[in-house]
Write a protein that holds these residues in place. Structure first.
Motif, PDB file in Angstrom:
ATOM      1  N   ARG A   1      -4.838   6.327  12.073  1.00  0.00           N
ATOM      2  CA  ARG A   1      -5.916   5.416  12.043  1.00  0.00           C
ATOM      3  C   ARG A   1      -5.629   4.548  10.740  1.00  0.00           C
ATOM      4  N   THR A   2      -5.151   5.408   9.684  1.00  0.00           N
ATOM      5  CA  THR A   2      -5.178   4.818   8.325  1.00  0.00           C
ATOM      6  C   THR A   2      -3.984   3.637   8.439  1.00  0.00           C
ATOM      7  N   ILE A   3      -2.776   4.319   9.018  1.00  0.00           N
ATOM      8  CA  ILE A   3      -1.631   3.279   9.407  1.00  0.00           C
ATOM      9  C   ILE A   3      -2.021   2.067  10.095  1.00  0.00           C
ATOM     10  N   THR A   4      -2.897   2.214  10.924  1.00  0.00           N
ATOM     11  CA  THR A   4      -3.309   0.984  11.855  1.00  0.00           C
ATOM     12  C   THR A   4      -4.163  -0.001  10.825  1.00  0.00           C
ATOM     13  N   ARG A   5      -5.130   0.568  10.296  1.00  0.00           N
ATOM     14  CA  ARG A   5      -5.763  -0.092   9.333  1.00  0.00           C
ATOM     15  C   ARG A   5      -5.200  -0.771   8.241  1.00  0.00           C
ATOM     16  N   VAL A   6      -4.486  -0.066   7.712  1.00  0.00           N
ATOM     17  CA  VAL A   6      -3.681  -0.742   6.519  1.00  0.00           C
ATOM     18  C   VAL A   6      -2.864  -1.893   6.952  1.00  0.00           C
ATOM     19  N   PHE A   7      -2.164  -1.895   7.993  1.00  0.00           N
ATOM     20  CA  PHE A   7      -1.317  -2.786   8.470  1.00  0.00           C
ATOM     21  C   PHE A   7      -2.288  -4.109   8.901  1.00  0.00           C
ATOM     22  N   ARG A   8      -3.162  -3.780   9.676  1.00  0.00           N
ATOM     23  CA  ARG A   8      -4.057  -4.951   9.892  1.00  0.00           C
ATOM     24  C   ARG A   8      -4.767  -5.720   8.954  1.00  0.00           C
ATOM     25  N   ALA A   9      -5.094  -4.950   7.992  1.00  0.00           N
ATOM     26  CA  ALA A   9      -5.947  -5.480   6.722  1.00  0.00           C
ATOM     27  C   ALA A   9      -4.905  -6.221   5.830  1.00  0.00           C
ATOM     28  N   ALA A  10      -3.667  -5.714   5.628  1.00  0.00           N
ATOM     29  CA  ALA A  10      -2.798  -6.442   4.945  1.00  0.00           C
ATOM     30  C   ALA A  10      -1.805  -7.368   5.253  1.00  0.00           C
ATOM     31  N   THR A  11      -1.720  -7.401   6.809  1.00  0.00           N
ATOM     32  CA  THR A  11      -0.763  -8.452   7.391  1.00  0.00           C
ATOM     33  C   THR A  11      -1.500  -9.218   8.392  1.00  0.00           C
ATOM     34  N   GLY A  12      -2.566  -8.725   8.894  1.00  0.00           N
ATOM     35  CA  GLY A  12      -3.207  -9.464  10.120  1.00  0.00           C
ATOM     36  C   GLY A  12      -2.798  -9.153  11.437  1.00  0.00           C
ATOM     37  N   LEU A  13      -1.823  -8.125  11.370  1.00  0.00           N
ATOM     38  CA  LEU A  13      -1.019  -7.691  12.750  1.00  0.00           C
ATOM     39  C   LEU A  13      -1.361  -6.119  12.809  1.00  0.00           C
ATOM     40  N   SER A  14      -1.249  -5.805  14.208  1.00  0.00           N
ATOM     41  CA  SER A  14      -1.224  -4.229  14.204  1.00  0.00           C
ATOM     42  C   SER A  14       0.107  -3.661  13.793  1.00  0.00           C
ATOM     43  N   PHE A  15       0.344  -2.400  13.691  1.00  0.00           N
ATOM     44  CA  PHE A  15       1.660  -1.720  13.377  1.00  0.00           C
ATOM     45  C   PHE A  15       2.650  -2.221  14.501  1.00  0.00           C
ATOM     46  N   ALA A  16       2.425  -2.327  15.706  1.00  0.00           N
ATOM     47  CA  ALA A  16       3.333  -2.531  16.721  1.00  0.00           C
ATOM     48  C   ALA A  16       3.850  -3.954  16.523  1.00  0.00           C
ATOM     49  N   GLN A  17       2.868  -4.880  16.204  1.00  0.00           N
ATOM     50  CA  GLN A  17       3.054  -6.472  16.213  1.00  0.00           C
ATOM     51  C   GLN A  17       3.854  -6.591  15.120  1.00  0.00           C
ATOM     52  N   TRP A  18       3.553  -5.954  13.837  1.00  0.00           N
ATOM     53  CA  TRP A  18       4.351  -6.129  12.589  1.00  0.00           C
ATOM     54  C   TRP A  18       5.968  -5.526  12.812  1.00  0.00           C
ATOM     55  N   ARG A  19       5.815  -4.531  13.406  1.00  0.00           N
ATOM     56  CA  ARG A  19       7.383  -3.992  13.856  1.00  0.00           C
ATOM     57  C   ARG A  19       8.144  -4.853  14.705  1.00  0.00           C
ATOM     58  N   GLN A  20       7.448  -5.355  15.574  1.00  0.00           N
ATOM     59  CA  GLN A  20       7.906  -6.478  16.369  1.00  0.00           C
ATOM     60  C   GLN A  20       8.611  -7.959  15.657  1.00  0.00           C
ATOM     61  N   ALA A  21       7.667  -8.198  14.823  1.00  0.00           N
ATOM     62  CA  ALA A  21       8.068  -9.382  13.826  1.00  0.00           C
ATOM     63  C   ALA A  21       9.239  -8.978  12.857  1.00  0.00           C
ATOM     64  N   VAL A  22       9.370  -7.776  12.539  1.00  0.00           N
ATOM     65  CA  VAL A  22      10.488  -7.448  11.535  1.00  0.00           C
ATOM     66  C   VAL A  22      11.874  -7.442  12.397  1.00  0.00           C
ATOM     67  N   ARG A  23      11.583  -6.875  13.841  1.00  0.00           N
ATOM     68  CA  ARG A  23      12.819  -7.018  14.526  1.00  0.00           C
ATOM     69  C   ARG A  23      13.323  -8.271  15.166  1.00  0.00           C
TER      70      ARG A  23
ATOM     71  N   ASP B   1       0.668  -1.181  -0.035  1.00  0.00           N
ATOM     72  CA  ASP B   1      -0.173  -0.027  -0.050  1.00  0.00           C
ATOM     73  C   ASP B   1       1.053   1.198  -0.053  1.00  0.00           C
ATOM     74  N   HIS B   2       0.745   2.208  -0.922  1.00  0.00           N
ATOM     75  CA  HIS B   2       1.832   3.201  -1.182  1.00  0.00           C
ATOM     76  C   HIS B   2       1.725   4.200   0.155  1.00  0.00           C
ATOM     77  N   ARG B   3       0.687   4.120   0.823  1.00  0.00           N
ATOM     78  CA  ARG B   3       0.440   5.120   1.911  1.00  0.00           C
ATOM     79  C   ARG B   3       1.424   4.722   3.090  1.00  0.00           C
ATOM     80  N   VAL B   4       1.786   3.387   3.135  1.00  0.00           N
ATOM     81  CA  VAL B   4       2.956   3.067   3.999  1.00  0.00           C
ATOM     82  C   VAL B   4       4.169   2.498   3.502  1.00  0.00           C
ATOM     83  N   ASP B   5       4.321   2.573   2.187  1.00  0.00           N
ATOM     84  CA  ASP B   5       5.594   2.232   1.511  1.00  0.00           C
ATOM     85  C   ASP B   5       6.812   2.683   2.289  1.00  0.00           C
ATOM     86  N   ALA B   6       6.883   4.098   2.719  1.00  0.00           N
ATOM     87  CA  ALA B   6       8.000   4.599   3.043  1.00  0.00           C
ATOM     88  C   ALA B   6       8.232   4.159   4.528  1.00  0.00           C
TER      89      ALA B   6
END
Length: 279
Positions: free
Chosen positions: A204-226, A172-177
């Motif tokens: 709200r948009t960032i949270t919604r995009v990460f949840r819809a695309a990955t099944g994780l919240s933004f914080a959970q996704w960042r933890q997974a990347v770490r 999603d281009h809104r969170v690509d960066a």
């Protein structure tokens, strides 16, 4: 795969490491027969190396010893170290990078002769039998009957890993960066509010995009990347304390808990397992 050259641009699937070499790619090894089922090869890669996005006409199974392979494909980032491999179906674009000093192993499978053992890109359990068979198949002096017998057993033991070795990426281009920065530097500690301000997107948009695309919240996704970056650092011999510090955790216990949630084991157990495979 082949010899590598120094990069002279910033193209690729992630932020380019200026100290890494860029590897050349080939559809299959140069000496592959026109009619084949499985052909394998091995290389020692002395320096950190990256491969630009490319495709193969054959299925590819790639695995390593003495280091870590990271690959980006099909909207996911896979991180595999000793004991694991990555199955890349024919025609799927992928890019990869290796830590320095890696023993790199590749096996190519003719799609028309490969049973539907694995579906889509997936991590593979590289047990001793499978590794030994594929190293055996790297020989070019095997007679046809011996090769056919070994190939049949490969298909019997080829199976996906039960470990979670991939992080899904939101397309999603809104969170690509945001994604690009955190893949390059998982220790970046900016808050969701700070990311929203810098990207011109609402929390709200960032949270919604990460949840819809990955099944994780933004914080959970960042933890997974770490945690997935920590696989590289642990495989390179980093201590739990050092890896925790490098990835921005305030306490090693927080890192250990995050690692266990993502990987189903502790970082110490993972590092010991990798060390045991090296021995």
């Amino acid at each position: 795969m082949a010899a590598s050259t120094r990069p002279d641009d910033a193209r690729g699937s992630w932020q380019r490491d200026p100290t890494a070499s860029v590897g050349r790619t080939f559809p299959v090894p140069a000496d592959t027969p026109v009619a084949f089922t499985i052909v394998a090869e091995a290389h020692v890669v002395d320096v950190a190396t990256e491969w630009e996005p490319h495709v193969h006409p054959a299925h590819e199974l790639v695995w390593v010893r003495q280091g870590t392979l990271t690959a980006r494909l099909a909207g996911q980032v896979f991180t595999v170290s000793e004991g694991f491999g990555l199955w890349v179906p024919a025609g799927v674009e992928h890019a990869g990078r290796l830590t320095a000093g890696v023993e790199l192993y590749d096996a190519f499978f003719a799609p028309e002769r490969t049973p539907p053992v694995l579906a889509g890109p997936t991590a593979v359990a590289m047990g001793p039998v499978l590794q030994a068979l594929l190293v055996h198949l790297a020989r070019r002096d095997l007679d046809p009957d011996a090769r056919a017998r070994a190939e049949a057993v490969v298909f019997d033991v080829l199976e996906p890993s039960d470990r979670q070795l991939a992080v899904r990426l939101p397309a999603d281009h809104r969170v690509d960066a945001i994604v690009d920065v955190l893949l390059a530097d998982p220790a970046d500690e900016r808050s969701l509010a700070q990311w929203a301000r810098s990207s011109g997107t609402s929390e709200r948009t960032i949270t919604r995009v990460f949840r819809a695309a990955t099944g994780l919240s933004f914080a959970q996704w960042r933890q997974a990347v770490r945690v997935h970056r920590s696989l590289e650092l642990l495989a390179a011999g980093g201590s739990v304390q050092d890896v925790s510090d490098e990835l921005g955790y305030a306490h090693p216990g927080t890192f250990i808990d995050a690692f266990r949630r993502v990987m189903g084991t502790t970082p110490g157990t993972f590092a010991a397992d990798v060390g045991g495979r090296k021995g």
